[in-house]
Design an enzyme around this catalytic site. Structure first.
Site, short mmCIF file in Angstrom:
data_model
loop_
_atom_site.label_atom_id
_atom_site.label_comp_id
_atom_site.label_asym_id
_atom_site.label_seq_id
_atom_site.Cartn_x
_atom_site.Cartn_y
_atom_site.Cartn_z
CD GLU A 1 -6.74 -0.31 -3.97
OE1 GLU A 1 -6.83 0.74 -4.63
OE2 GLU A 1 -6.36 -1.39 -4.46
CD GLU B 1 -8.55 -4.71 -5.02
OE1 GLU B 1 -7.79 -4.26 -5.92
OE2 GLU B 1 -9.44 -4.04 -4.47
#
Length: 525
Positions: A206, A328
């Site tokens: 991320e 995810e």
């Protein structure tokens, strides 16, 4: 393209799901007494990668400490610090790959803090998740031992946000080098003579957010620098994974594929669903039929999300060399009342189970490009498989979905053509059923979600090939849309046998309960 000619039936939506080698189609009907599913072989064989059924364990809340790890001195029965009941439950899922140590935690984790004698490991503050102090008793050796006990592949997420290329290079050497070097000798000093087989290494996490708040242009340059030092030592082949986009950020995908495609083996994608916004995501257990319907709609959007990103990947990588990892995904709710802030502990209902089934069906159907997915997370965090409280452990409805779907792992994707009734609420409509199928050693394995929370759905299934000789399966449902398993009632939601209503030649008919996930295997003569 099949055309249904029936003047009494109104077609409200026509949806195509591309699998490149063939087309799996779903036609949504306004008025249909019997849903119809036709299953046949694809024109080009496609294998459902076992890693699609992967998991994710981050240093977050009680996922590691108090979940996966209690320590060897704990009164809780354990295997080298890992609770026996948790270990055995996870083994039943045939977990193919486990991602660690994060998540956001990965970009503040310095791996050398988690090796060596435990009483000499430094304490650290987990600044992302609750500002709690961790003693680093669970580190590289403990994680790799867990993977060995689960017989699964290790997926390491490296630190780009606050780490250095040297730190990342040293970790790969420590893990995978069999010869003599400072890092390999340090590994031996810490009790591990032979290197581990690490197949997957993520270069950051991320990085558009908690991993450094970077632009795609900046990260693509950073990625190219860091990945240079993820070395393949003799006898080792590590797949390099670039940090991909946050849900619908197609620009991030475009920039990374354009700038880095020759230097990565895979690119990640994150997608969470909820019924509210990031400030108020909605309750995990206190909700009505509107929230149920909204979550089903958001789960189904994963098909369009995958299609949008795969289109960009196909543009820059027509030979399909770069794999897509949805590392995810899952439902994210407001934390459970009374739980600690920053621990992301939430309950898990039959609504989560149906949404998980939709995700897994869509990953199966996009298996030509999607080669891994990792649900968030394994224990006590977000859409967990397992919840623990001291010595107690319960299996969630989502756990049961993964156990039911595990037989797809390594199967050959089948072409599915579904005519389904519409599932409507307040003028909005969705397909009532969602399905995928694969050819396995045991027969044709079929998984179907009934999104309709009000009524059962009858489905007639015709399978190409010989006559049906045997059908067996299970279904997961509940009395209420918010039914869940608790420490007082751990078996409120669990699978029960599903029997075919009628079998004739190559066709069988099933009654699928409302709000359910069903899985069954069909054997043919």
């Amino acid at each position: 393209m099949r055309i249904f000619k029936n003047a009494a039936i109104c077609i409200t939506a026509f949806l195509l799901f591309s699998a490149s080698a063939g087309i799996s189609e779903t036609v949504v009907m306004d008025d249909s007494d019997v849903n119809k599913l036709t299953i046949s072989e694809m024109s080009k064989p496609l294998v459902i990668a076992p890693e699609i059924y992967g998991h994710f364990a981050e240093h977050l809340g009680r996922c590691i400490y108090g979940g996966i790890w209690v320590g060897e001195e704990s009164d809780i029965p354990n295997v080298k610090g890992i609770p026996k009941d948790v270990l055995e439950a996870l083994r039943q899922l045939n977990i193919p790959v486990l991602r660690w140590p994060g998540g956001c935690f990965a970009d503040e984790y310095h791996w050398k803090d988690g090796i060596g004698p435990k009483d000499q490991r430094p304490e650290i503050v987990n600044t992302h998740w609750g500002m709690v102090t961790e003693d680093n008793s669970f580190g590289t050796h403990e994680f790799m031992r867990l993977c060995e006990l689960l017989d699964c592949e290790a997926y390491i997420a490296g630190n780009v946000g606050s780490g250095t290329p040297e730190e990342m290079m040293d970790w790969v050497e420590y893990l995978t080098f069999a010869g003599k070097s400072e890092m390999a000798n340090l590994r031996r000093q810490n009790g591990r003579k032979e290197p581990w087989d690490v197949k997957y290494f993520g270069v950051g996490n991320e990085n558009w957010g908690c991993g450094g708040n970077m632009t795609p242009e900046y990260y693509s340059d950073v990625y190219k620098r860091y990945q240079t030092y993820v070395k393949n030592y003799p006898g080792s082949r590590v797949k390099k994974i670039a940090c991909g986009p946050n849900s619908w950020d197609t620009r991030w995908m475009e920039v990374l594929m354009r700038n880095c495609r020759g230097k990565m083996d895979a690119i990640s994608l994150h997608y969470y669903i909820m019924t509210g916004g990031w400030g108020d995501k909605g309750s995990a257990t206190e909700f009505g039929e509107n929230d149920w319907f909204t979550l089903m709609d958001n789960a189904l959007k994963v098909r369009d999300l995958l299609a949008a990103h795969i289109k960009i990947m196909d543009k820059y990588d027509p030979d399909n060399k770069v794999e897509l990892y949805v590392d995810e995904w899952g439902a994210w709710w407001n934390r459970q009342p009374g739980s600690k802030p920053g621990f992301l502990y939430q309950q898990n209902t039959v609504r989560d189970a149906v949404s998980a089934g939709i995700f897994l069906n869509e990953f199966n159907r996009h298996c030509e490009r999607v080669k891994m997915a990792n649900i968030a997370q394994t224990v006590n965090v977000l859409q967990a498989m397992i919840l623990t409280k001291g010595e107690q452990m319960i299996l969630t409805p989502t756990y049961h979905v993964f156990e039911m779907f595990k037989h797809h792992q390594g199967g050959e994707l089948m072409d599915t053509r579904l005519q389904t009734s519409a599932y409507g609420l307040d003028g909005k409509k969705l397909p009532a059923l969602n399905v995928s199928a694969s050819k396995t050693e045991d027969g044709i394995y079929i998984t179907v979600c009934n999104l309709n929370h009000n009524s059962e759905e009858k489905v007639s299934i015709e399978i190409e090939g010989g006559d049906i000789s045997d059908v067996s399966g299970r279904t997961l449902t509940a009395d209420k849309i918010n039914s869940c398993n608790t420490f007082r009632s751990p078996e409120n939601v669990k699978p029960s046998p599903l029997e075919a209503e009628k079998v004739r030649g190559r066709t069988l008919t099933l009654e699928l309960p409302s709000k359910s996930v069903s899985a069954f295997v069909v054997k043919q003569e």
